[in-house]
Structures are given as C-alpha cells and as structure tokens.
Design a protein around this motif. Structure first.
Motif, PDB file in Angstrom:
ATOM      1  N   ASN A  76      19.075  15.632 -34.588  1.00 26.61           N
ATOM      2  CA  ASN A  76      17.519  15.427 -35.930  1.00 26.61           C
ATOM      3  C   ASN A  76      16.728  16.914 -36.637  1.00 26.61           C
ATOM      4  OD1 ASN A  76      16.487  12.543 -35.003  1.00 26.61           O
ATOM      5  ND2 ASN A  76      17.708  13.214 -33.172  1.00 26.61           N
ATOM      6  N   PHE A  92      24.436   5.271 -33.192  1.00 24.54           N
ATOM      7  CA  PHE A  92      23.106   5.643 -32.957  1.00 24.54           C
ATOM      8  C   PHE A  92      22.225   6.273 -33.144  1.00 24.54           C
ATOM      9  CE2 PHE A  92      20.093   2.305 -30.385  1.00 24.54           C
ATOM     10  CZ  PHE A  92      19.313   1.922 -31.777  1.00 24.54           C
ATOM     11  N   MET A  93      22.311   7.433 -32.423  1.00 27.36           N
ATOM     12  CA  MET A  93      21.759   8.905 -32.408  1.00 27.36           C
ATOM     13  C   MET A  93      21.774   9.261 -34.410  1.00 27.36           C
ATOM     14  SD  MET A  93      19.208   8.846 -29.940  1.00 27.36           S
ATOM     15  CE  MET A  93      19.799   7.083 -30.261  1.00 27.36           C
ATOM     16  N   LEU A 109      20.773  -2.886 -36.763  1.00 25.58           N
ATOM     17  CA  LEU A 109      20.276  -2.002 -37.232  1.00 25.58           C
ATOM     18  C   LEU A 109      20.393  -3.067 -38.936  1.00 25.58           C
ATOM     19  CD1 LEU A 109      21.825   1.324 -36.455  1.00 25.58           C
ATOM     20  CD2 LEU A 109      20.322  -0.036 -35.259  1.00 25.58           C
ATOM     21  N   GLN A 154      20.077   6.829 -36.898  1.00 22.54           N
ATOM     22  CA  GLN A 154      18.318   6.359 -36.642  1.00 22.54           C
ATOM     23  C   GLN A 154      17.847   7.996 -36.952  1.00 22.54           C
ATOM     24  OE1 GLN A 154      16.538   8.370 -32.719  1.00 22.54           O
ATOM     25  NE2 GLN A 154      16.067   6.187 -32.678  1.00 22.54           N
ATOM     26  N   GLU A 178      17.256  -4.399 -38.911  1.00 24.31           N
ATOM     27  CA  GLU A 178      15.520  -3.686 -38.551  1.00 24.31           C
ATOM     28  C   GLU A 178      15.011  -3.512 -40.059  1.00 24.31           C
ATOM     29  OE1 GLU A 178      14.725  -2.021 -34.687  1.00 24.31           O
ATOM     30  OE2 GLU A 178      16.008  -2.933 -33.688  1.00 24.31           O
ATOM     31  N   TRP A 179      16.182  -2.465 -40.197  1.00 24.80           N
ATOM     32  CA  TRP A 179      15.927  -1.195 -41.385  1.00 24.80           C
ATOM     33  C   TRP A 179      16.054  -1.903 -42.688  1.00 24.80           C
ATOM     34  CZ3 TRP A 179      19.066   2.857 -38.558  1.00 24.80           C
ATOM     35  CH2 TRP A 179      18.391   2.865 -37.560  1.00 24.80           C
ATOM     36  N   ALA A 183      17.694   7.420 -40.727  1.00 24.60           N
ATOM     37  CA  ALA A 183      17.408   6.627 -41.053  1.00 24.60           C
ATOM     38  C   ALA A 183      16.002   7.309 -40.687  1.00 24.60           C
ATOM     39  CB  ALA A 183      17.454   4.841 -40.028  1.00 24.60           C
ATOM     40  N   LYS A 184      15.906   7.688 -40.339  1.00 27.34           N
ATOM     41  CA  LYS A 184      14.621   8.494 -40.508  1.00 27.34           C
ATOM     42  C   LYS A 184      13.435   9.392 -40.954  1.00 27.34           C
ATOM     43  CE  LYS A 184      13.971   8.504 -34.620  1.00 27.34           C
ATOM     44  NZ  LYS A 184      13.230   9.837 -33.956  1.00 27.34           N
TER      45      LYS A 184
END
Length: 271
Positions: free
Chosen positions: A88, A136-137, A189, A140, A192-193, A143-144
């Motif tokens: 991240n 996945f991470m 995903l 994520q 949701e996104w 996407a953030k």
C-alpha cells in the motif's frame, strides 16, 4: 491538394495509454514484463512491482527503450505482494508522485506441481497467499488510489485456463484452485467497484513457452510433444501473443467490459 501542417489523426485512439500510469506486478520477467512493454508502446508510464531483488536483464533493455524510443518511463519497485503495508505504501507513493493511477495488471503468481495426496497445508497456504490474497491486495491497493483521484481505472487479474479446467497430465491442484479463485475474485471486485468507474477483468492464458516452461520440458520431454495437441491450433503460445490483450483491457478500447474473463488458450477449453 494543398499541403497541411496538421498532425495526422491517431488511428484507433481508444487504444492509446498516453499520460496513463499503470502498475504491473510480477513484471521483473516473463509474461508481466512482455505486457509491460506493450503498455509502454501504447504510451503509458509503467511501474514493475516484483519480489526479486533485481529484475531480469531484459528489464534494462525495456527500460532503456521506454526512455529513448517511446518517450515514457519504466521503473522497478521491489515488493512482495504478501507484505500488504509496504504494498500500500509503494502504490500510494507512485500515485502521489503522478497525481493519478489508471491501471493495474496483477501478474504476480507462483506454481507448484505436487499431487493432492502429497500437498502440505503450508505449501497450499503459500500458493493461495500469493495467487489469491496477493492479487486481491494488489487490486485493493490500486483501487483505493483510483477512488481517491476519482478518475476510475482498469484492473486486470491474470488467471489461467487452469482456473476453468483440470490440466491433463499436469498435477497442480492448489495452483488450479487458486486461479479459479482469481476468476471469481475478478467478478466480485467488478461488482463492487463499478460505481467508482473501475473496471475489473481477468485474463486466462493457455500454455505459454517461457524460460520456466522450457526447463520443465527438459525434465518432462513428453510435454513438449503432448501439450500442443491439446488445443485447436496445435501449438503453444508465446508471451508476445498476450501483448494486445494487455493494452485492450487497460485502455478505453474495453470501456464497456467488466466482470469478464478473456481466455486466450488456442481453443484448449473449447473442445
């Protein structure tokens, strides 16, 4: 006819990635590196994220070509996708530097050929941690940043035809299960996104001749003979045959495509 100083119109502009910032995990070598080069050719600024201390020698060639021929840049960041805090941090730093993040190809993954009766829980969990949780991470984290900038984006998860079928003569139950997980992850995903303008699709390659596969053929020469007979084209694919798919899925050329799987397997699964 009078001459014109106007620049020629760009053919198929929806494929252009000019000014886009794209991440590719697992791009130190192999398929990820080949797809990263295609994105650079389409005009993107690309960052390779991989766990190797140093990328393959071919990375330097691509990096030099990006700067000298393509007018863009290709940089390397060492990161293990299992280290979520650092993942991240790296993704946010890249996003902060450019004020945007437009795309991700999550190509990092591992393989292990072991029979189901001999597989250990530790090895299975490592496979799932890298191939599902790591993917996945990475998605994520990307996407953030895409949501933060409010421009949407495109995320591509590298799955496999092995997520759809059991490979004849190739004993890799945990790998195949992980790739099936990637297919379902992509659909969820996307659901949701989508409201954030983020598209999520999967890419399922067939057998690809890489350095790792060539080494496998040395150990199992019958596979070099048998594998091409298992698809409709009677041959194995090369990494370059997935270049166009990378650009298509990341670019606006696929602007109405999400929650889908693009399977490129020579017809292997269509028999």
């Amino acid at each position: 006819m009078a001459s014109s100083d106007k620049a020629p119109r760009l053919a198929l502009p929806e494929f252009s990635l000019k000014d886009r910032v794209v991440l590719v995990t697992g791009a130190a070598r192999g398929l990820g590196l080949v797809q990263a080069e295609a994105l650079l050719e389409a005009g993107a600024t690309v960052y390779a994220l991989d766990r190797l201390p140093e990328p393959s020698p071919d990375f330097t060639r691509v990096q030099k070509r990006a700067a000298e021929e393509l007018g863009t840049s290709f940089e390397y960041r060492q990161i293990d996708v299992r280290d979520v805090p650092q993942l991240n941090e790296v993704v946010k730093a890249i996003s902060d530097q450019h004020g945007r993040l437009d795309g991700l190809i999550a190509a990092a993954g591992i393989q292990q050929e072991t029979s189901a009766l001999d597989y250990t829980a530790k090895d299975a969990n490592t496979m799932f941690e890298v191939n599902i949780t790591g993917v996945f991470m990475a998605a994520q984290a990307a996407a953030k940043q895409m949501i933060r900038w409010g421009r949407g984006g495109s995320i591509v998860l590298i799955a496999s035809m092995s997520g759809t079928v059991a490979n004849r003569g190739l004993i890799c139950p945990a790998y195949n299960a992980s790739k099936a997980g990637v297919l379902q992850l992509g659909r969820n995903l996307a659901s949701e996104w989508g409201e954030h303008g983020i598209r999520v699709n999967t890419l399922s390659p067939g057998y690809i001749v890489t350095a790792m596969v060539e080494a496998l053929f040395e150990q199992y020469p019958d596979r070099r003979r048998d594998w091409p007979t298992q698809n409709m084209l009677g041959k194995l694919s090369e990494p370059r045959e997935y270049r166009g798919a990378a650009v298509f899925l990341i670019s606006d050329a696929s602007s109405f495509m999400t929650g889908s799987d693009l399977r490129i397997d020579g017809g292997h699964c269509a028999w």
